[in-house]
Write a protein that holds these residues in place. Sequence first.
Motif, short mmCIF file in Angstrom:
data_model
loop_
_atom_site.label_atom_id
_atom_site.label_comp_id
_atom_site.label_asym_id
_atom_site.label_seq_id
_atom_site.Cartn_x
_atom_site.Cartn_y
_atom_site.Cartn_z
N MET A 1 33.61 -12.04 -8.08
CA MET A 1 33.75 -10.63 -8.38
C MET A 1 32.94 -9.81 -7.41
SD MET A 1 35.00 -8.34 -10.47
CE MET A 1 35.50 -9.41 -11.80
N ILE A 2 33.54 -8.86 -6.80
CA ILE A 2 32.83 -7.98 -5.88
C ILE A 2 31.95 -7.04 -6.69
CG2 ILE A 2 33.08 -6.20 -4.14
CD1 ILE A 2 35.78 -7.40 -3.49
N GLN A 3 30.66 -6.98 -6.36
CA GLN A 3 29.75 -6.11 -7.08
C GLN A 3 29.94 -4.67 -6.63
OE1 GLN A 3 25.85 -7.65 -6.44
NE2 GLN A 3 26.17 -9.42 -7.75
N THR A 4 29.71 -3.76 -7.59
CA THR A 4 29.80 -2.33 -7.26
C THR A 4 28.75 -1.98 -6.24
OG1 THR A 4 30.50 -1.87 -9.50
CG2 THR A 4 29.71 -0.02 -8.20
N ARG A 5 29.16 -1.34 -5.17
CA ARG A 5 28.22 -0.98 -4.12
C ARG A 5 27.46 0.28 -4.50
NH1 ARG A 5 28.92 -4.29 0.18
NH2 ARG A 5 30.95 -5.25 0.41
N GLN A 6 26.24 0.37 -3.95
CA GLN A 6 25.39 1.54 -4.23
C GLN A 6 25.81 2.65 -3.28
OE1 GLN A 6 23.30 1.41 -6.83
NE2 GLN A 6 24.28 -0.57 -7.10
N LEU A 7 26.85 3.39 -3.67
CA LEU A 7 27.49 4.33 -2.76
C LEU A 7 26.75 5.65 -2.60
CD1 LEU A 7 31.23 3.88 -3.72
CD2 LEU A 7 29.96 2.83 -1.87
N PHE A 8 26.01 6.04 -3.61
CA PHE A 8 25.54 7.42 -3.62
C PHE A 8 24.03 7.57 -3.44
CE2 PHE A 8 29.14 6.82 -6.50
CZ PHE A 8 30.09 7.46 -5.73
N GLU B 1 51.73 -26.34 6.60
CA GLU B 1 50.46 -26.17 7.29
C GLU B 1 49.56 -25.11 6.65
OE1 GLU B 1 53.55 -24.09 10.06
OE2 GLU B 1 53.49 -25.69 8.55
N TYR B 2 50.12 -24.32 5.74
CA TYR B 2 49.34 -23.26 5.09
C TYR B 2 49.09 -23.50 3.61
CZ TYR B 2 50.61 -20.79 9.37
OH TYR B 2 50.79 -20.43 10.69
N LYS B 3 49.61 -24.58 3.07
CA LYS B 3 49.51 -24.80 1.63
C LYS B 3 48.07 -24.84 1.12
CE LYS B 3 53.93 -27.20 0.89
NZ LYS B 3 54.49 -26.12 0.06
N ASP B 4 47.17 -25.37 1.93
CA ASP B 4 45.77 -25.47 1.49
C ASP B 4 45.08 -24.11 1.48
OD1 ASP B 4 45.80 -25.20 4.25
OD2 ASP B 4 44.04 -26.48 4.55
N GLN B 5 45.75 -23.07 2.00
CA GLN B 5 45.16 -21.73 2.04
C GLN B 5 45.62 -20.84 0.89
OE1 GLN B 5 45.57 -19.92 5.97
NE2 GLN B 5 45.63 -21.94 6.92
N ALA B 6 46.47 -21.36 0.02
CA ALA B 6 47.08 -20.53 -1.01
C ALA B 6 46.04 -19.87 -1.92
CB ALA B 6 48.05 -21.36 -1.85
N ALA B 7 45.09 -20.64 -2.41
CA ALA B 7 44.10 -20.08 -3.34
C ALA B 7 43.27 -19.00 -2.66
CB ALA B 7 43.19 -21.18 -3.87
N GLU C 1 43.18 -15.07 -3.88
CA GLU C 1 41.95 -14.41 -4.32
C GLU C 1 41.52 -13.33 -3.34
OE1 GLU C 1 40.27 -14.67 -7.29
OE2 GLU C 1 42.21 -15.63 -7.69
N GLY C 2 41.79 -13.55 -2.06
CA GLY C 2 41.47 -12.52 -1.07
C GLY C 2 42.22 -11.23 -1.31
N TYR C 3 43.47 -11.36 -1.75
CA TYR C 3 44.28 -10.17 -2.03
C TYR C 3 43.74 -9.41 -3.23
CZ TYR C 3 48.60 -7.44 -1.77
OH TYR C 3 49.52 -6.43 -1.61
N TRP C 4 43.42 -10.15 -4.29
CA TRP C 4 42.81 -9.52 -5.47
C TRP C 4 41.50 -8.82 -5.10
CZ3 TRP C 4 44.83 -8.82 -10.23
CH2 TRP C 4 45.90 -9.63 -10.64
N ASP C 5 40.66 -9.52 -4.34
CA ASP C 5 39.36 -8.96 -3.97
C ASP C 5 39.51 -7.72 -3.11
OD1 ASP C 5 38.09 -10.95 -5.38
OD2 ASP C 5 37.44 -12.09 -3.63
N ALA C 6 40.47 -7.74 -2.19
CA ALA C 6 40.68 -6.58 -1.33
C ALA C 6 41.09 -5.37 -2.15
CB ALA C 6 41.75 -6.90 -0.29
N LEU C 7 41.95 -5.58 -3.13
CA LEU C 7 42.37 -4.47 -3.99
C LEU C 7 41.21 -3.93 -4.80
CD1 LEU C 7 44.57 -2.69 -5.16
CD2 LEU C 7 45.19 -4.55 -6.73
N GLU C 8 40.39 -4.82 -5.32
CA GLU C 8 39.24 -4.37 -6.10
C GLU C 8 38.25 -3.60 -5.23
OE1 GLU C 8 35.79 -5.99 -9.17
OE2 GLU C 8 37.26 -7.40 -8.37
N TYR D 1 42.19 -2.85 4.51
CA TYR D 1 43.05 -2.40 3.42
C TYR D 1 42.68 -1.00 2.94
CZ TYR D 1 45.59 -6.74 2.57
OH TYR D 1 46.43 -7.81 2.68
N ARG D 2 43.70 -0.25 2.61
CA ARG D 2 43.55 1.07 2.00
C ARG D 2 44.72 1.30 1.05
NH1 ARG D 2 45.10 0.07 7.52
NH2 ARG D 2 46.81 1.45 8.10
N ALA D 3 44.53 2.23 0.13
CA ALA D 3 45.57 2.50 -0.87
C ALA D 3 45.66 3.99 -1.11
CB ALA D 3 45.25 1.78 -2.18
N ARG D 4 46.86 4.40 -1.52
CA ARG D 4 47.09 5.79 -1.92
C ARG D 4 47.71 5.80 -3.30
NH1 ARG D 4 47.34 10.86 0.46
NH2 ARG D 4 48.87 12.32 -0.39
#
Length: 232
Positions: free
Chosen positions: A1-8, A97-103, A107-114, A212-215
């Motif tokens: 889990m990505i921890q909340t950064r101290q942004l402010f 050749e990429y099967k071992d990278q699935a997990a 998880e990288g995609y989930w983490d990037a979104l978070e 990554y960025r989102a709108r």
Amino acid sequence: MIQTRQLFAALLILGSLSLTGSLADAAERKALPVDEASQVQGFETYRSDLLKAIARRDVEAVVASAAPDIELSFGGDAGHDALRSFLTVSEDDLADEYKDQAAGMREGYWDALEEVLRLGGKADGPDAFDVPYTWTVELGENDDPFTTYFVIDRDVPMRDRPNRHGAVEKVLAYDIVEVIDGGEGTSFHKVRLETGETGFVDKVHLRSAIDYRARFERRPEGWKMVFFLAGD
């Protein structure tokens, strides 16, 4: 889990440099963290619910939070089915050749979104919101988006060599830097500051201008994520 950064925490000590104003004349270029979610009706609640769905890896809740035509790449990936496939990618979806990278990919995609959600962002009028805040920074005409990075924390050591034992030459806080060496095989990038100073910074404290960025937009049915992209 990505921890909340101290942004402010650093806002008072970093002065009044505008995030969206011209940064070219600053001796040390900064991109201060900002989060305007509370200024846009309904978005803070929407984001909180989406973060909870991400934390419990609730695929269908995340898909429901997105617009049916959500854009997911510059190669044409779009829509709910594509988003679902990125969130659930498995060995069966990949070449041998990429099967071992699935997990890791999943998880990288989930983490990037978070992370883009937790880094805060800016309102674009009453009905749109962009994340993360680094994506809302206007780069200078001489900035290369592929080598421009943002220091997304305060009290970040810049060292004289690419490891944690290197001497600390400078302490950074929300600086805009140029990566001049990707540091393959290490956890550090070599960076150059606007002042010309160079050193090594742990990659965990850096974010690419084209990461990554989102709108999000308010539609008749409520807030929806309309794109989630990386690259240029």
